[in-house]
Design a protein around this motif. Structure first.
Motif, PDB file in Angstrom:
ATOM      1  N   ALA A 181      -8.812  -2.738 -22.220  1.00  0.00           N
ATOM      2  CA  ALA A 181      -8.373  -1.942 -21.082  1.00  0.00           C
ATOM      3  C   ALA A 181      -7.126  -1.176 -21.465  1.00  0.00           C
ATOM      4  N   VAL A 182      -6.865  -0.094 -20.740  1.00  0.00           N
ATOM      5  CA  VAL A 182      -5.569   0.567 -20.913  1.00  0.00           C
ATOM      6  C   VAL A 182      -4.753   0.283 -19.652  1.00  0.00           C
ATOM      7  N   LYS A 237       0.834  -1.202   0.000  1.00  0.00           N
ATOM      8  CA  LYS A 237       0.000   0.000   0.000  1.00  0.00           C
ATOM      9  C   LYS A 237       0.864   1.245   0.000  1.00  0.00           C
ATOM     10  N   PRO A 238       0.484   2.347  -0.648  1.00  0.00           N
ATOM     11  CA  PRO A 238      -0.745   2.431  -1.441  1.00  0.00           C
ATOM     12  C   PRO A 238      -0.675   1.559  -2.693  1.00  0.00           C
ATOM     13  N   ILE A 239      -1.817   1.039  -3.065  1.00  0.00           N
ATOM     14  CA  ILE A 239      -1.869   0.131  -4.214  1.00  0.00           C
ATOM     15  C   ILE A 239      -1.544   0.897  -5.492  1.00  0.00           C
ATOM     16  N   ASP A 240      -0.673   0.326  -6.282  1.00  0.00           N
ATOM     17  CA  ASP A 240      -0.252   0.960  -7.530  1.00  0.00           C
ATOM     18  C   ASP A 240      -1.292   0.692  -8.619  1.00  0.00           C
ATOM     19  N   MET A 241      -1.900   1.765  -9.104  1.00  0.00           N
ATOM     20  CA  MET A 241      -2.914   1.616 -10.149  1.00  0.00           C
ATOM     21  C   MET A 241      -2.220   1.526 -11.509  1.00  0.00           C
ATOM     22  N   LEU A 242      -2.530   0.475 -12.257  1.00  0.00           N
ATOM     23  CA  LEU A 242      -1.874   0.306 -13.556  1.00  0.00           C
ATOM     24  C   LEU A 242      -2.721   0.826 -14.711  1.00  0.00           C
ATOM     25  N   GLY A 243      -4.018   0.837 -14.511  1.00  0.00           N
ATOM     26  CA  GLY A 243      -4.865   1.276 -15.618  1.00  0.00           C
ATOM     27  C   GLY A 243      -6.321   0.999 -15.307  1.00  0.00           C
ATOM     28  N   HIS A 244      -7.151   0.997 -16.337  1.00  0.00           N
ATOM     29  CA  HIS A 244      -8.583   0.747 -16.117  1.00  0.00           C
ATOM     30  C   HIS A 244      -9.232   0.084 -17.323  1.00  0.00           C
ATOM     31  N   VAL A 245     -10.384  -0.537 -17.060  1.00  0.00           N
ATOM     32  CA  VAL A 245     -11.148  -1.211 -18.117  1.00  0.00           C
ATOM     33  C   VAL A 245     -11.882  -0.162 -18.948  1.00  0.00           C
TER      34      VAL A 245
END
Lengths: 1000, 93
Positions: free
Chosen positions: A959-960, A935-943
């Motif tokens: 998704a990107v 944490k913090p969670i690493d955001m890689l992208g989204h649908v």
């Protein structure tokens, strides 16, 4: 019932009796009354409770500045209006009004207890009290405060009234129909200028129209008689438009003004029906004359808010205009001459009155007139307290010290049933400042005045600080002559006799023996803020007038401080020991008086709220049960549910039919731009990323358009119709913007190119038929057309007639199936569609909507600009490097494709996602991560797109993902509220990678 | 609300127009020969002046023509209007 109407006037028609209800009780008034004057005629002063302390309050004024007499009109759910000023509301038969902010009623109000606990609720009470515990705010404090907040009730159902807008242009606009406005309008109109004169009252004439003092005369006539003549004259002027009951709400830049005209608010119910209630005038004027007059100031002393305490000049208007006296034993408390006019008027009608004057002495003509009539005057005295709960019954006065800072001597108690106060006059500079004008301060009588006039705007009359009639008329005439560059002689010989005020003494907060903390010297009647509150704010460190205003809420009620702002400023200046002129004022914001939403919206309600675009096939979609989706302004069929299907089931059925046999889509909404000219090919080369010069006539090509920053902007197929003629298609939502962008480049960067652009979106209707049986259906429709793959291959174009009507047919595909788009002139669109449906019957030709279209293209990994892209995606991010020409020297956005930022390898890139559980459908917009432990969670992208594919029998998604290109086969996690979904990165093409179906 | 004098149609209400930002920024003829910084200068850098500004407007709900405007951003007065390709008036520099 008492009757306070003591004489006849020409403004009240005593032959027309009007009955109305106030707080459930029936009263009578006459045509010509306002609700306020009719109530006063019935002896009613008490009309409401104050906002914070629930103190009884009465009518204070006779106009737009009224803080207390605001009421609720009507009680129907759709036809009730809160916060209507009784002083402006014209009486009509059947009017139902009620007082606000009191329960159970205005005479006995439970909230009145606040008055006794008022030491506990000082300025900033809410800020200070409801701070902790923090968790209490949402559940306890806020609901409670909301319960007690607000004045009146809003309607709960749509407004059935009709409102209107009107756009007008004038040479000269005159705001205000008092003496100076009438003179200005006459001078302008007589000089052949197209002129508009607006006034918020029912009749013109301002406060002069009821003037009847013998010592004020124009050309040997009473000033009111003289003015009536002037009004008769201007009514004859053909190029002058006069609009009464019309108030300017806002003065914007470039002399653009909004005015509200009241058309039916004064009519009885049955006469209001089917008529326009209010009209918003949108006025463009070359020149604007501001003649808005001034507002009388109250005085700030202990208990200055009791019912029966009014502005002195309002008492005069109720008497001389409405024929109503506000009391039988009146005291006038003043610091200037104007209360003497009221006094003399009252005296003439036999109403007993005395004057308490702050000034040590005064010697003008008016004062001598009052003295000679034997009116008792207490000079150098001040009112220190008033008494009476529901109405004033007596007051105390004391002598002022030499410096005016304290009171001296003994209290004198005087009985009365009405008190008139006059603290001087405040010029109404709202219009001037709204238009961007600055103010100057005049120390002599403590007023803010317009600092400058410009060539297109001028202030005249008392809103410009010119107070006596001689001054007003002379200055107005001179200024208007200059302003309009004319030489009008009409008033050269006008002989004006009036009284001139010589003596002034202004004290913002009147002295008192009682400590300020124990007094109630109200400044803002509607929001219940007192002199004590202002001083407290200063003590607590507030300095800026804007801050003091917000902390104490002075001037923030529905009257916007018309009576209170000056006193707040004065007390701040005195307390802080600074000059009032250096403090500045709070901002005068539009509207001047409240506007209804209906007036602002006008006719743009219901189906006129927004433009709706429908294709020519629309009726068929409606008949066939389509659900619609809004795409830009277009209504597009979303899906066609059959036999009670839900959206999912309908889309699954439609998608399967399109791949198994045939589907048909209304593609008419796609943007279509006709491109012609000898440089058309070169133009396309420059705007698309790929090469166009070698596209053969009769062929189609997909193109990707970028912004100059290298990000994908739009896409679509363009067809070469002839040597110098192309037809470009754009996304449905992007059509207008693409055309604008292309025009921009053509007109500003490449004017040398011979290219012409025309939007033809509405000219053609398009039916798109796809699926393995599409060729057979086309064959039935166009039996003479050779549909063989040799003659009419994928990405090509033919023209063919359908019952003598020319069709443009493109063999292009957004589904991955063999597919034909038939374009026909829009007026034949509906017929074309029906013929397609008929021809397709034997092949189960299934109409499908945008949802199925999205699903089918996602199976093929085709992007939708705006869904899978968001203005930060380059072609490379979309794994579409293949469409970017390496050979072309330049195209829009090319240079940006190798900026240090766009060549980063860790950009978000388009990938496919497959869920480990093939039945699990991802949510579009869901975040994608690889590690949920750190944490913090690493955001890689989204649908970006997600569907259940009936043709693959599994869930698919686009998704990107950061560095997604290199992640094929990698496991990722989509954390949702109640579970983590495991997914694997895949190719973006899920179905028929080899494109076999295109030529099946 | 401005009153804008479209050089092709005459005075019209602002609501018929859309603004296109700073004027006289010429698209480089040879973008490929520019450094990242030079390209960024063209792409991103705008003056945003308080005072006399040269800007582009499009009569988007009218003749669809682009043109240039000289506007004093401190009081919103439009001082001059001229067509694309014409030289900016010199007296406002």
């Amino acid at each position: 019932m008492p009757n306070y109407r003591i004489h006849k006037t020409e403004y009240i028609d005593e032959t027309k009796r009007v009955s109305f209800k106030y707080d459930g009780k029936t009263y009578f008034g006459y045509e010509g009354d306002t609700l306020a004057s009719a109530l006063l005629a019935n002896g009613i002063h008490l009309v409401g409770r104050s906002f914070k302390y629930h103190r009884p309050r009465g009518i204070v004024s006779c106009g737009a500045e009224e803080p207390n007499a605001i009421c609720q009109i009507g009680s129907k759910k759709d036809l009730t209006e809160p916060n209507v000023r009784a002083t402006e509301l014209e009486l009509y038969e059947g009017l139902e009004a009620s007082s606000q902010n009191c329960w159970p009623n205005v005479k006995f109000d439970i909230g009145g207890i606040n008055n006794f606990i008022s030491p506990l609720i000082p300025a900033g009470f809410y800020y200070k009290t409801f701070m902790w515990p923090k968790s209490f705010w949402k559940k306890v404090y806020e609901p409670l405060i909301r319960l007690s907040a607000g004045l009146g009730k809003s309607p709960t159902e749509p407004d059935p009234d009709i409102y209107d807008h009107k756009h007008v242009h004038y040479d000269v606009l005159v705001i205000g129909g008092g003496v100076s406005g009438i003179i200005a309008a006459k001078m302008a109109a007589k000089n052949n200028l197209k002129t508009l004169l607006v006034d918020d009252k029912k009749i013109l004439g301002g406060s002069t129209i009821y003037q009847n003092n013998e010592s004020i005369k124009i050309d040997d006539k009473l000033s009111s008689e003289w003015l009536k003549n002037e009004i008769q004259e201007i009514k004859k002027l053909s190029n002058l438009t006069i609009k009464t009951r019309t108030s300017i709400a806002a003065y914007h830049g470039y002399n653009f003004l909004l005015a509200k005209e009241n058309l039916t608010d004064h009519l009885p119910e049955e006469k209001k029906k089917n008529k326009i209630r209010q009209r918003l005038w949108k006025i463009r004027a070359k020149k604007v004359v501001i003649a808005t007059g001034s507002i009388e100031r109250p005085l700030v002393f202990n208990n200055n808010d009791r019912p029966g305490i009014l502005l002195s000049n309002s008492i005069n208007k109720y008497l001389d205009y409405y024929g109503v006296t506000c009391g039988e034993n009146i005291i006038l408390f003043t610091n200037n001459d104007s209360a003497y006019e009221t006094s003399i008027s009252l005296h003439k009608k036999g109403i007993k009155n005395i004057i308490v004057d702050l000034r040590k002495s005064a010697s003008s003509k008016l004062i001598k007139q009052a003295e000679s009539l034997g009116i008792k005057i207490y000079f150098n005295h001040v009112v220190t307290n008033t008494f009476g709960y529901r109405k004033i019954n007596s007051l105390e006065i004391m002598k002022l010290s030499e410096d005016g800072n304290t009171t001296i001597g003994d209290k004198i108690k005087l009985s009365c049933d009405c008190l008139g106060m006059s603290g001087g006059w405040t010029p109404m500079v709202h219009m001037h400042t709204q238009s961007g004008g600055k103010l100057d301060f005049r120390d002599e009588d403590q007023v803010f005045l317009p600092k400058e006039n410009s060539e297109d705007k001028i202030s005249v009359g008392s809103c410009n600080g010119d107070f006596d009639l001689e001054n007003i008329i002379d200055k107005t005439v001179n200024k208007i002559n200059k302003f309009l560059d004319i030489d009008n002689q009409d008033y050269q010989d006008t002989n004006i006799i009036c009284s001139k005020e010589n003596d002034k003494r202004n004290i913002w907060l009147l002295p008192n023996k009682i400590p300020l903390g124990k007094t109630k010297c109200f400044i803002d009647f509607q929001n219940d803020s007192t002199a004590k509150d202002i001083k407290l704010a200063l003590k607590e460190g507030f300095r800026s007038i804007e801050h003091v205003k917000r902390y104490t809420t002075t001037g923030m009620a529905t009257d916007q401080g018309k009576l209170s702002n000056m006193h707040a400023l004065g007390i701040i200046a005195d307390t802080a020991g600074v000059k009032m002129g250096t403090l500045g004022t709070t901002t005068f914001r539009p509207p001047f008086t409240p506007l209804t939403f209906g007036t602002l919206v006008g006719r743009n309600v219901g189906k006129f709220f927004e433009v709706v675009r429908k294709t020519s096939m629309h009726e068929w979609h409606v008949e066939n049960n389509a659900e619609f989706e809004n795409v830009g302004q277009w209504k597009r069929p979303w899906y066609y549910p059959k036999n009670g299907e839900n959206m999912h089931d309908a889309v699954q059925r439609e998608s399967k039919a399109a791949r198994d046999s045939a589907g048909i889509l209304d593609a008419s909404t796609l943007g279509k731009i006709d491109i012609q000219g000898t440089d058309a090919s070169e133009f396309l080369n420059r705007v698309y990323t790929n090469a166009w010069s070698k596209l053969a006539i009769g062929k189609c090509r997909y193109g990707l358009m970028l912004n100059e920053d290298g990000m994908v902007y739009d896409d679509g197929v363009t067809t070469r119709i002839s040597e110098n003629h192309y037809l470009m298609t754009t996304t449905t939502g992007g059509a207008a913007n693409v055309l604008s962008k292309l025009e921009d480049y053509l007109q500003t960067e490449w004017p040398e190119l011979d290219v012409y652009l025309t939007s033809v979106t509405d000219h053609y209707s398009t039916a798109s038929i796809c699926g393995p049986n599409s060729k057979k259906i086309l064959n039935k429709l166009f039996p003479n057309l050779d549909l063989s793959d040799e003659n009419f291959p994928h990405m090509s174009f033919k023209e063919e007639k359908l019952e003598n009507i020319n069709c443009r047919i493109m063999r292009i595909s957004f589904t991955g199936e063999q597919s034909y788009e038939i374009n026909i002139e829009s007026k034949y669109g509906h017929s074309l569609w029906k013929m397609c449906i008929e021809a397709g019957k034997e092949f189960n030709l299934t109409p499908y909507g945008t949802e199925t279209m999205h699903l089918l293209r996602a199976e093929k990994g085709f992007i939708i600009v705006g869904q899978d892209t968001d203005g930060t995606m380059t072609p490379s991010d979309l794994q579409m490097d293949w469409i970017v020409s390496k050979k072309k020297y330049d195209f829009i956005g090319k240079r940006s494709l190798y900026r240090s930022d766009t060549i980063r390898e860790d950009r978000k890139q388009l990938v496919g996602l497959l869920t480990d559980d093939p039945k699990e459908i991802l949510e579009e917009g869901a975040q994608i991560v690889s590690d949920i432990k750190t944490k913090p969670i690493d955001m890689l992208g989204h649908v970006t797109s997600s569907y259940f594919s009936p043709n693959l029998n599994k869930s698919i998604a686009l998704a990107v993902v950061r560095s997604g290109k290199t992640m094929k086969g990698q496991k990722l996690i989509i954390p949702m509220e109640n579970k983590n979904i495991n997914v694997t990165v895949s190719d973006t093409i899920f179905l028929d990678k080899e494109n076999k179906r295109l030529n099946a | 609300m401005f009153l804008i004098n479209c050089p092709f149609c005459g005075e019209r209400d602002q609501s018929e127009f859309s603004s296109g930002g700073e004027a006289h920024i010429v698209r480089p003829k040879q973008p490929t020969e520019l450094s990242d910084d030079e390209w960024a200068e063209y792409l991103f850098m705008r003056k945003n002046i308080k005072g006399i500004q040269f800007e582009r407007w499009n009569h988007v709900h009218g003749c669809r023509k682009w043109f240039n405007v000289v506007r004093d951003t401190s009081n919103d007065k439009i001082l001059s209007v001229y067509k694309m390709g014409e030289k900016p008036p010199v007296n406002y520099k």
